[in-house]
Structure formats: C-alpha cells, structure tokens
Design an enzyme around this catalytic site. Structure first.
Site, PDB file in Angstrom:
ATOM      1  N   ASP A   1      53.822  27.978  15.082  1.00 39.83           N
ATOM      2  CA  ASP A   1      52.910  27.133  14.309  1.00 39.83           C
ATOM      3  C   ASP A   1      53.276  27.242  12.830  1.00 39.83           C
ATOM      4  O   ASP A   1      53.269  28.335  12.259  1.00 39.83           O
ATOM      5  CB  ASP A   1      51.473  27.614  14.539  1.00 39.83           C
ATOM      6  CG  ASP A   1      50.423  26.733  13.880  1.00 39.83           C
ATOM      7  OD1 ASP A   1      50.763  25.985  12.946  1.00 39.83           O
ATOM      8  OD2 ASP A   1      49.246  26.811  14.290  1.00 39.83           O
TER       9      ASP A   1
ATOM     10  N   GLU B   1      51.033  31.130  19.236  1.00 37.70           N
ATOM     11  CA  GLU B   1      49.927  30.737  18.360  1.00 37.70           C
ATOM     12  C   GLU B   1      49.591  31.821  17.346  1.00 37.70           C
ATOM     13  O   GLU B   1      49.318  31.531  16.183  1.00 37.70           O
ATOM     14  CB  GLU B   1      48.694  30.402  19.208  1.00 37.70           C
ATOM     15  CG  GLU B   1      47.447  30.090  18.396  1.00 37.70           C
ATOM     16  CD  GLU B   1      46.260  29.726  19.273  1.00 37.70           C
ATOM     17  OE1 GLU B   1      45.133  29.774  18.762  1.00 37.70           O
ATOM     18  OE2 GLU B   1      46.462  29.385  20.455  1.00 37.70           O
TER      19      GLU B   1
ATOM     20  N   ASP C   1      44.603  28.476  28.959  1.00 39.99           N
ATOM     21  CA  ASP C   1      44.764  29.249  27.721  1.00 39.99           C
ATOM     22  C   ASP C   1      43.719  30.351  27.665  1.00 39.99           C
ATOM     23  O   ASP C   1      42.521  30.081  27.545  1.00 39.99           O
ATOM     24  CB  ASP C   1      44.613  28.298  26.522  1.00 39.99           C
ATOM     25  CG  ASP C   1      44.847  28.981  25.190  1.00 39.99           C
ATOM     26  OD1 ASP C   1      45.149  30.189  25.178  1.00 39.99           O
ATOM     27  OD2 ASP C   1      44.728  28.302  24.148  1.00 39.99           O
TER      28      ASP C   1
ATOM     29  N   LYS D   1      40.412  26.103  28.466  1.00 37.94           N
ATOM     30  CA  LYS D   1      40.233  27.464  27.963  1.00 37.94           C
ATOM     31  C   LYS D   1      39.679  28.352  29.077  1.00 37.94           C
ATOM     32  O   LYS D   1      38.687  28.008  29.725  1.00 37.94           O
ATOM     33  CB  LYS D   1      39.277  27.469  26.772  1.00 37.94           C
ATOM     34  CG  LYS D   1      39.794  26.705  25.566  1.00 37.94           C
ATOM     35  CD  LYS D   1      40.972  27.409  24.920  1.00 37.94           C
ATOM     36  CE  LYS D   1      41.405  26.702  23.652  1.00 37.94           C
ATOM     37  NZ  LYS D   1      42.489  27.409  22.942  1.00 37.94           N
TER      38      LYS D   1
ATOM     39  N   TYR E   1      36.463  25.703  11.516  1.00 38.02           N
ATOM     40  CA  TYR E   1      37.828  25.308  11.176  1.00 38.02           C
ATOM     41  C   TYR E   1      37.949  25.289   9.651  1.00 38.02           C
ATOM     42  O   TYR E   1      37.129  24.686   8.951  1.00 38.02           O
ATOM     43  CB  TYR E   1      38.153  23.932  11.740  1.00 38.02           C
ATOM     44  CG  TYR E   1      38.610  23.941  13.181  1.00 38.02           C
ATOM     45  CD1 TYR E   1      38.387  25.037  14.012  1.00 38.02           C
ATOM     46  CD2 TYR E   1      39.277  22.854  13.723  1.00 38.02           C
ATOM     47  CE1 TYR E   1      38.817  25.041  15.325  1.00 38.02           C
ATOM     48  CE2 TYR E   1      39.712  22.840  15.044  1.00 38.02           C
ATOM     49  CZ  TYR E   1      39.473  23.942  15.838  1.00 38.02           C
ATOM     50  OH  TYR E   1      39.913  23.941  17.133  1.00 38.02           O
TER      51      TYR E   1
ATOM     52  N   GLY F   1      36.009  23.616  19.748  1.00 43.20           N
ATOM     53  CA  GLY F   1      36.885  24.612  19.153  1.00 43.20           C
ATOM     54  C   GLY F   1      36.734  26.011  19.686  1.00 43.20           C
ATOM     55  O   GLY F   1      37.477  26.910  19.281  1.00 43.20           O
TER      56      GLY F   1
ATOM     57  N   GLY G   1      47.070  24.181  14.982  1.00 48.09           N
ATOM     58  CA  GLY G   1      45.884  24.515  14.211  1.00 48.09           C
ATOM     59  C   GLY G   1      45.655  23.574  13.045  1.00 48.09           C
ATOM     60  O   GLY G   1      44.565  23.528  12.483  1.00 48.09           O
TER      61      GLY G   1
ATOM     62  N   GLU H   1      48.787  30.331  28.707  1.00 47.13           N
ATOM     63  CA  GLU H   1      48.983  30.551  27.279  1.00 47.13           C
ATOM     64  C   GLU H   1      48.251  31.803  26.797  1.00 47.13           C
ATOM     65  O   GLU H   1      47.116  32.057  27.189  1.00 47.13           O
ATOM     66  CB  GLU H   1      48.464  29.316  26.540  1.00 47.13           C
ATOM     67  CG  GLU H   1      48.635  29.324  25.047  1.00 47.13           C
ATOM     68  CD  GLU H   1      48.227  27.987  24.447  1.00 47.13           C
ATOM     69  OE1 GLU H   1      47.847  27.972  23.258  1.00 47.13           O
ATOM     70  OE2 GLU H   1      48.293  26.950  25.156  1.00 47.13           O
TER      71      GLU H   1
ATOM     72  N   HIS I   1      51.695  25.142  18.622  1.00 44.86           N
ATOM     73  CA  HIS I   1      50.243  25.189  18.472  1.00 44.86           C
ATOM     74  C   HIS I   1      49.895  24.322  17.267  1.00 44.86           C
ATOM     75  O   HIS I   1      50.616  24.324  16.281  1.00 44.86           O
ATOM     76  CB  HIS I   1      49.800  26.634  18.247  1.00 44.86           C
ATOM     77  CG  HIS I   1      48.371  26.760  17.834  1.00 44.86           C
ATOM     78  ND1 HIS I   1      48.000  27.038  16.527  1.00 44.86           N
ATOM     79  CD2 HIS I   1      47.215  26.634  18.541  1.00 44.86           C
ATOM     80  CE1 HIS I   1      46.684  27.089  16.458  1.00 44.86           C
ATOM     81  NE2 HIS I   1      46.183  26.838  17.646  1.00 44.86           N
TER      82      HIS I   1
END
Length: 410
Positions: free
Chosen positions: A323, A300, A248, A219, A34, A24, A352, A274, A350
């Site tokens: 999102d 996002e 991203d 990422k 999260y 994450g 999430g 992104e 996105h």
C-alpha cells in the site's frame, strides 16, 4: 522543456471522517475513523502537490506533526530537479538522524514519509500536466529507477537489475495499454464489513453484483469461528460458484487458529485469505502456507521494503498487497513492485486511500512491468471527499485523466 516549479513551503493537515453503521469495521478495528495525514506542497505557481497517508483516527495528529518536520527536506527544491534524483532525497528523509530511531522505516514517521513522498509525485505529474500513471509509464527505466532507494536491496535487486527488468518488459507494452480503455477490474470490500448484519451483507452482495462486480471480500475473525463459516457460506451461496471470493481476518488469529479456520474455509474455494495472523510474523505465515493449501494475501500492514523482501523470499506470499500510503509512498511501492515481479508474485494493493492513488499505480505496474491486471480493491465511503473521485463502471475502474494522482480533497 519542463516549466520550473519551486516548492516554497510544505504544510500538514489532519483530516478525519467518522464512518457510520458499521462501515469500515473489521475484527481488530471495530469503530474506525478514516483519517488522512495530508501533505500540501505550496509552490511559486498555481500548482500544489497533495500527498496522503492513511490512518484510523486518533494518532493522525502524530503523523501530521511528523510531516511538518519531514517537508523541510523538499522545501526550496525545483520539482523536476528534485525528482531527477529523488532516490537520494528519499534516503535522506528515511534515514533522517532525528527520526530514524523512532522506526526505523515503520510507524508514524514512515506514514508521514509516505505523505511527503506522494505529494512530490503528485506535484511532478501536475507540473507535466499528466495523470500519475502516464508520467510513470513515459519515464525511461533510468529516470524511473533514479527515484528509488535500493539500500538493503543490493543483494537481491540492484539498480542495474531493475533497469534491465523494465527494459525486458518493453515488448507488449502497447498491447497492455488496452487496459486504459477497458478499465482496471475491481473488487468490492464494502459488501462484508465485520459489524454488518447477515441481512445487510446479503443485500450488499446482490447490489455489488448489480454494479458489475464479480469479486468481493468478507471480513472474518470473529471470536466464534462458526459465525465466520456461516457468513462465508452465505456469500458463496448468494454470489455463486463463479464469483471470486476473498476472506480477510485482519490479523485476528494466532497460528493454530489460522490453520484450523483456513481448513474450514477451503471448501468455499477462496481466491485468497488475507492477513491471517500478525503481519510481522514471517515464520507463522510460512507454517500456515505449508499446513493449508490456501493462497495468502499479505501487505496491508507490512511497513517497509525489508519485510516485503523477507515475505517474498519466504515463498508464503501468493498476493502482494503493498500500500503506497503505508510504506514510504510511491517510491517504495515501485521498488517493492519490481521485486515482486522478479519473484512473479502479483501486486493487488490494499487501498486505504480509497483507490484514488492505486488506480494509477496498478496501471503502471501492468503496462510497464507486465504485472497481471487482476483486481483492485474498491471502498466507496469517502468518494464525495475527493475533487476527482474514482469512477467505477461495470465493476471496473475508469482510467483517470486529470493531472496528478487524484489525491486532492475538497
């Protein structure tokens, strides 16, 4: 005739999951937790509406408190009567005079609104014993549009224009329903979290390919750009020339950095880059799109329909990542998807919420609006937390058939 189901009481819950071993992580959120601000709508039946807003840990309690206030707008309402003119109630919630100053239409209060709105749509689908995607595609254009709030959109997408857009897409609906059997194509974000070692990223790429994924995301946004370039080249080399690769940055770069690093990433043929810079900075994204021939994926952290309106009008957005747990829930998601269709910008949300909700919404977007069935992000870390978790077979989301929006947590 739909059975009468009355919302008796709304409750909020703060649910958190501590991720481990770098899962994450991105360039900004290096140690994520999260978390969900959960709205529960208890009724005079056995059914319960469940809506989620997604956060990354501390602060989730603030969303919970805001949910507790906002649910007062829907308590005592019969769900079918409520949803028949939900756009009116939505506007009352989003413009509540006790909360509007705190936004407007962004931040903690808008996340809480998303949870309440999503719980209403979840209960509505459950009341009709169908999954959310089926409920949405079976609504008439008028019934669907009645759930939306067109405030500040009148100059660019009126209620009448939205109805006409939906009617114009009726041709081909049956053909597009084939996606229900095929499954919606996914892409794997979990291969390349920011804190993963190069070795772990390499192993994850091979595992994703074994699972049938042909698209994956890395990422980036390191303090040393050379690390990003090295890892990006590794992903391309292992995945191969035919793989769909995305990068991203999670808002890490300023404009000069974004221009420089995007130019360095161009030879790797990224499908998109992104969140290259601050999510509110429309001008910087326009300048980047003009300086580098790279497709930008944004949304996002774009908080509401007005900023999406500006980004779509600006011409810098190639992929819309709206999102439904960031903007004001399913209602605002649908409105933004309609405007995105008007501008012919594909919606690739996105997720999430781990894809639980968006697997329904992308099916609706494709079948009802003729949005292309491109890709839906897949993140597996909380799969075991859901009563009806998403199912991935050969890199595709299997169509959910349980009533509701798949948001119920164990």
């Amino acid at each position: 005739m739909n059975k009468s189901i009355v919302i008796k009481k709304g409750f909020a819950e703060d649910v958190r999951f501590q991720l481990k071993d770098g899962s994450g992580s991105d360039a900004i959120h290096t140690v994520p937790t999260y978390a969900y601000g959960v709205c529960h709508l208890h009724t005079d039946s056995m059914l319960q509406g469940v809506g989620l807003a997604f956060t990354l840990g501390e602060g989730n309690n603030l969303v919970k408190d805001a949910i507790t206030y906002l649910v007062k707008h829907v308590e005592g309402r019969e769900i079918n009567e409520l949803m028949a003119d939900f756009g009116t109630t939505y506007k009352q919630m989003v413009d509540d005079p006790n909360f509007r100053w705190l936004g407007p239409h962004k931040g903690v209060v808008h996340l809480a609104l998303a949870a309440v709105v999503n719980a209403c749509y979840d209960l509505w689908a459950k009341s009709r014993a169908v999954p959310l995607w089926q409920l949405l595609i079976e609504l008439s254009p008028e019934e669907l549009v009645n759930t939306l709030d067109f405030s500040y959109y009148e100059d660019i997408l009126s209620r009448e224009q939205a109805i006409e857009l939906l009617r114009s897409k009726s041709a081909g609906r049956e053909m597009r329903k084939k996606i229900l059997d095929l499954g919606y194509p996914g892409y794997d974000t979990s291969v390349g979290w920011f804190n993963y070692s190069d070795e772990k990223v390499a192993d994850n790429i091979r595992h994703a390919m074994d699972m049938g994924f042909t698209a994956m995301k890395l990422k980036v946004g390191s303090k040393d750009p050379a690390r990003d370039i090295r890892r990006a080249e590794m992903v391309r080399n292992i995945a191969g020339d035919k793989a769909t690769i995305m990068f991203d940055a999670n808002q890490q770069w300023n404009l000069p950095q974004a221009i420089s690093i995007c130019k360095s990433l161009l030879p790797l043929n990224p499908y998109w880059i992104e969140e290259p810079t601050h999510p509110d900075d429309v001008y910087a994204h326009v300048a980047l799109a003009e300086a580098v021939p790279v497709k930008l994926a944004l949304g996002e952290h774009v908080p509401n329909k007005i900023l999406f309106k500006n980004f779509l009008q600006s011409g810098c957005m190639s992929f819309n990542q709206v999102d439904a747990v960031r903007v004001g829930g399913v209602s605002e998601f649908i409105l933004i998807s309609l405007l995105s269709k008007k501008f012919n910008i594909p919606v690739v949300p996105h997720v999430g919420d781990m894809g639980q909700i968006h697997q329904h919404l992308v099916l609706f977007n494709h079948i009802a609006m003729d949005h292309p069935a491109l890709l839906l992000e897949h993140i597996p870390h909380l799969k075991e937390a859901f009563v009806n978790p998403v199912e991935i077979v050969n890199g595709r989301y299997k169509t959910p058939h349980t009533p509701g929006m798949s948001a119920d947590l164990k």
